[in-house]
Design a protein around this motif. Structure first.
Motif, PDB file in Angstrom:
ATOM      1  N   PRO A   1     -36.829  20.461 -41.260  1.00  0.00           N
ATOM      2  CA  PRO A   1     -37.149  21.609 -42.110  1.00  0.00           C
ATOM      3  C   PRO A   1     -37.075  22.933 -41.368  1.00  0.00           C
ATOM      4  O   PRO A   1     -36.846  23.970 -41.960  1.00  0.00           O
ATOM      5  CB  PRO A   1     -38.571  21.328 -42.600  1.00  0.00           C
ATOM      6  N   GLY A   2     -37.247  22.901 -40.047  1.00  0.00           N
ATOM      7  CA  GLY A   2     -37.160  24.131 -39.271  1.00  0.00           C
ATOM      8  C   GLY A   2     -35.735  24.614 -39.091  1.00  0.00           C
ATOM      9  O   GLY A   2     -35.502  25.654 -38.483  1.00  0.00           O
ATOM     10  N   GLY A   3     -34.763  23.862 -39.573  1.00  0.00           N
ATOM     11  CA  GLY A   3     -33.400  24.363 -39.515  1.00  0.00           C
ATOM     12  C   GLY A   3     -32.446  23.477 -38.726  1.00  0.00           C
ATOM     13  O   GLY A   3     -31.236  23.641 -38.798  1.00  0.00           O
ATOM     14  N   TRP A   4     -32.965  22.524 -37.971  1.00  0.00           N
ATOM     15  CA  TRP A   4     -32.099  21.660 -37.165  1.00  0.00           C
ATOM     16  C   TRP A   4     -31.541  20.609 -38.116  1.00  0.00           C
ATOM     17  O   TRP A   4     -32.244  19.733 -38.588  1.00  0.00           O
ATOM     18  CB  TRP A   4     -32.974  21.029 -36.094  1.00  0.00           C
ATOM     19  N   THR A   5     -30.298  20.688 -38.454  1.00  0.00           N
ATOM     20  CA  THR A   5     -29.802  19.912 -39.601  1.00  0.00           C
ATOM     21  C   THR A   5     -28.914  18.736 -39.195  1.00  0.00           C
ATOM     22  O   THR A   5     -28.255  18.146 -40.020  1.00  0.00           O
ATOM     23  CB  THR A   5     -28.993  20.813 -40.550  1.00  0.00           C
ATOM     24  N   SER A   6     -28.897  18.415 -37.912  1.00  0.00           N
ATOM     25  CA  SER A   6     -27.940  17.388 -37.522  1.00  0.00           C
ATOM     26  C   SER A   6     -28.453  15.967 -37.763  1.00  0.00           C
ATOM     27  O   SER A   6     -27.743  15.013 -37.546  1.00  0.00           O
ATOM     28  CB  SER A   6     -27.569  17.561 -36.057  1.00  0.00           C
ATOM     29  N   TYR A   7     -29.717  15.812 -38.163  1.00  0.00           N
ATOM     30  CA  TYR A   7     -30.217  14.466 -38.442  1.00  0.00           C
ATOM     31  C   TYR A   7     -29.442  13.905 -39.640  1.00  0.00           C
ATOM     32  O   TYR A   7     -29.051  14.647 -40.537  1.00  0.00           O
ATOM     33  CB  TYR A   7     -31.709  14.501 -38.761  1.00  0.00           C
TER      34      TYR A   7
ATOM     35  N   GLY B   1     -40.834  18.126 -45.887  1.00  0.00           N
ATOM     36  CA  GLY B   1     -40.086  19.277 -46.381  1.00  0.00           C
ATOM     37  C   GLY B   1     -38.586  19.133 -46.294  1.00  0.00           C
ATOM     38  O   GLY B   1     -37.856  20.074 -46.583  1.00  0.00           O
ATOM     39  N   ASP B   2     -38.096  17.954 -45.891  1.00  0.00           N
ATOM     40  CA  ASP B   2     -36.643  17.835 -45.780  1.00  0.00           C
ATOM     41  C   ASP B   2     -36.015  17.207 -47.018  1.00  0.00           C
ATOM     42  O   ASP B   2     -34.814  17.019 -47.082  1.00  0.00           O
ATOM     43  CB  ASP B   2     -36.246  17.052 -44.525  1.00  0.00           C
ATOM     44  N   GLY B   3     -36.870  16.844 -47.994  1.00  0.00           N
ATOM     45  CA  GLY B   3     -36.341  16.324 -49.244  1.00  0.00           C
ATOM     46  C   GLY B   3     -35.904  14.878 -49.179  1.00  0.00           C
ATOM     47  O   GLY B   3     -35.362  14.353 -50.138  1.00  0.00           O
ATOM     48  N   PHE B   4     -36.150  14.213 -48.054  1.00  0.00           N
ATOM     49  CA  PHE B   4     -35.739  12.817 -47.948  1.00  0.00           C
ATOM     50  C   PHE B   4     -36.708  11.949 -48.748  1.00  0.00           C
ATOM     51  O   PHE B   4     -37.907  11.995 -48.547  1.00  0.00           O
ATOM     52  CB  PHE B   4     -35.732  12.369 -46.477  1.00  0.00           C
ATOM     53  N   LYS B   5     -36.160  11.166 -49.681  1.00  0.00           N
ATOM     54  CA  LYS B   5     -37.007  10.295 -50.511  1.00  0.00           C
ATOM     55  C   LYS B   5     -37.028   8.920 -49.854  1.00  0.00           C
ATOM     56  O   LYS B   5     -35.973   8.298 -49.703  1.00  0.00           O
ATOM     57  CB  LYS B   5     -36.432  10.175 -51.922  1.00  0.00           C
TER      58      LYS B   5
END
Ligand code: AHR
Length: 625
Positions: A353-359, A389-393
């Motif tokens: 959620p902090g912006g690191w999107t490579s996961y 907060g990353d929206g992963f269900k």
């Protein structure tokens, strides 16, 4: 506050877990619960931490040099130390001494040691525990040399000091007579010394620390981390295969907490820890993500899954299976119990959620499928929470993992966090920052402190109210070596001197709650704040239990409470234990330097009134059962 507890209709929990996470942070593994006393015992190194003589000093002007011999002790321990007499040594014995993990506790007890030597030597070695600042030798043993010219030979010994040392400022020393060694020099490696360990395990746990954890009445252990599991890079994560077998086959690795680690506390040692303490386990499996942000691509991901499945097979496969056989050969033919597997650590699977999107979110579903197909009784935990907060269900039947490191107020605000959510473990939780303080960007509190412990108790109550979906809660991190640490707030503090092992304010709160397990959470009046509570029964013990805490009472006044359990008659008896802070300061803490315990525990017997209710008062910032 008047509370009525019904006698049926609640959540059967099947045993709710209080436990803790262990990873090697704060020298809590090497130099901590792993009982090895010798620091830098095998000159292990990594990109981050170059090989060195850290911890070692020469005796009688010997020259110490690190070498990569053509025939090292093992492929994974390529560096050894050469000890050579010099002119200045004269006719004296020479050797090397180790200052331990910032000291060594020396007592009249049996120490068990070993060292490997290469080089012909006729004579004897001495293995000694000595003072670091006087001439005192507390214990010494002669070890007959078996050393030969072209091979590494292990020497084992036992050492019982004649007296206790007055402090932990001591060293462990090995000497030899250079006259008997060709060229006056010998090569040494893997120099090890253990005090008696928890349950007398070889390569085992430090007794006082393990016992202080056992006294918490834990029922579950999550390991091996935490960030340590993930590693800084794809080649430096905690690889379970590197942690098995004889110590000379364990390479050590670059930990993520600013020090080289030995792999001494390996997978088998963790499993014995759980077995000896009677704990269930949550095993963390590396999930293709390291802390530098690199993620294994989907096309290559099967290899990561296979490694995880092998790890599970090692733990609970039969002795006929490929990896179960390896475990059996290491001395444990019976499978260990394993019902919780966690995929990675804090993997925020759809992007940080902090912006690191490579996961990448393919990883958890692939693991979930593979593990549940192979083992239908394993709960597969996604290392992220629905509120991250990353929206992963989190796909069913998986559950999440929530890690609240918070202010006390925030823990209280989150009391109902799990009233309407899918299942999670609370895999790491602690009050870490002061109310109204600088928040996460500021410093952690110096130690667990009283209002923090009360805040934790309220979140624990909230989790236990939802115990049908929250199988357990884990304090983290648990241990801090006072000589070198990265994270201040831990449930126990310790140093080389075992007298300094200190139970924190949180230790007392967690101990009280874990001492009174609830097997069925019963419906109760829902009127919380300023008293927060959970009630239930324990079918195994035939008891009824109420756990509560008072926080932010009106004008700080005591709160009168009545608790009426359906079916309990006038005159029935209950035992009430209340924890308070005798320093009368919400910021007070148990400081290892003073040894003062600020937590008061008072137990009284209550008799149910004519309506069958128990009456008592809870002071502001108190925790009760
Ligand atoms: O407990 C300390 C660290 O906090 C853990 O390594 C990590 O999982 C969390 O962010």
């Amino acid at each position: 506050v008047d509370i009525t507890v019904e006698s049926s209709g609640g959540n059967h929990t099947g045993g709710y877990h209080y436990g803790f996470l262990h990873e090697d942070i704060n020298n809590s593994g090497d130099g901590g619960i792993y009982a090895e006393l010798v620091r830098n015992r095998a000159f292990q190194y990594s990109d981050e931490f170059p090989v060195s003589l850290d911890g070692w000093r020469p005796i009688n002007s010997a020259n110490l040099s690190l070498n990569r011999l053509d025939e090292p002790l093992s492929d994974v321990l390529p560096v050894s130390v050469n000890v050579k007499a010099t002119k200045k040594s004269g006719k004296r014995r020479v050797g090397l001494q180790n200052e331990g993990y910032w000291g060594m506790d020396v007592k009249k007890q049996k120490y068990t040691g070993s060292f490997w030597v290469r080089g012909a030597y006729k004579g004897y070695f001495t293995a000694e525990l000595r003072s670091n600042f006087t001439e005192d030798v507390f214990g010494s043993v002669k070890v007959k040399s078996q050393a030969v010219a072209n091979d590494w030979v292990e020497h084992e010994f036992e050492l019982v000091p004649k007296k206790n040392a007055p402090s932990s400022n001591n060293t462990f020393a090995i000497t030899f007579d250079p006259k008997g060694a060709s060229g006056g020099s010998l090569d040494f490696n893997l120099i090890s010394l253990f005090p008696p360990t928890y349950k007398n395990r070889k390569n085992g746990l430090r007794k006082d620390i393990a016992e202080a954890l056992e006294e918490l009445h834990p029922t579950i252990l999550r390991f091996p981390g935490g960030n340590m599991l993930e590693g800084l890079t794809h080649s430096t994560y905690w690889n379970w295969k590197d942690s098995l077998g004889p110590l000379r086959t364990r390479p050590g690795f670059q930990g993520v907490w600013d020090y080289q680690q030995t792999h001494g506390l390996g997978l088998m040692e963790y499993l014995y820890w759980a077995e000896d303490m009677g704990l269930d386990i949550v095993i963390g499996i590396w999930a293709g993500l390291s802390l530098d942000g690199e993620v294994t691509p989907e096309a290559d991901f099967q290899a990561v899954i296979d490694e995880g499945l092998e790890q599970i097979e090692f733990i609970r496969g039969s002795a006929d299976s490929k990896w179960g056989k390896v475990r059996a050969e290491l001395g444990h033919p019976e499978p260990f119990e394993l019902h919780y597997v966690e995929i990675g650590n804090e993997d925020w699977l759809a992007g940080y959620p902090g912006g690191w999107t490579s996961y990448k979110e393919y990883r958890y579903p692939l693991f979930l499928k593979a593990v549940t197909e192979a083992y239908d009784d394993i709960t597969v935990i996604s290392s992220g929470a629905t509120s991250d907060g990353d929206g992963f269900k989190i796909p069913a039947p998986g559950i999440g993992d929530y890690h609240p490191y918070r202010t006390p107020n925030a823990l209280v605000d989150e009391f109902d966090r799990f009233d309407n959510d899918v299942g999670h473990i609370v895999g790491e939780v602690a009050a870490t920052h002061p109310n109204g303080g600088t928040g996460w960007d500021g410093d952690l509190m110096p130690f667990p402190w009283w209002i923090g412990a009360v805040g934790e108790s309220i979140s624990l109550i909230g989790y236990e109210r939802n115990a049908d979906r929250i199988p357990g809660t884990f304090y983290a991190p648990v241990l801090r070596n006072m000589n070198k640490w990265q994270w201040a707030v831990t449930i126990l503090q310790f140093a080389a001197d075992t007298a300094l092992t200190t139970r924190s304010t949180s230790w007392y709160v967690w101990e009280l709650f874990a001492r009174h397990p609830i097997t069925t959470v019963l419906p109760a009046t829902e009127s919380f704040d300023p008293v927060f509570y959970v009630a239930g029964s324990n079918e195994d013990l035939g008891t009824l239990v109420w756990k509560g805490a008072a926080y932010n009472t009106t004008n700080g006044a005591d709160v009168p409470v009545t608790v009426a359990f359906d079916g309990v008659k006038a005159g029935a008896q209950a035992e009430l234990t209340v924890l308070t802070n005798n320093a009368e300061d919400p910021y007070a803490y148990n400081d290892p330097h003073t040894g003062v315990n600020i937590v008061d525990s008072t137990t009284t017997v209550l008799e149910a009134n004519k309506d069958g209710a128990f009456e008592f008062e809870l002071p502001e910032l108190s925790v009760a059962v």
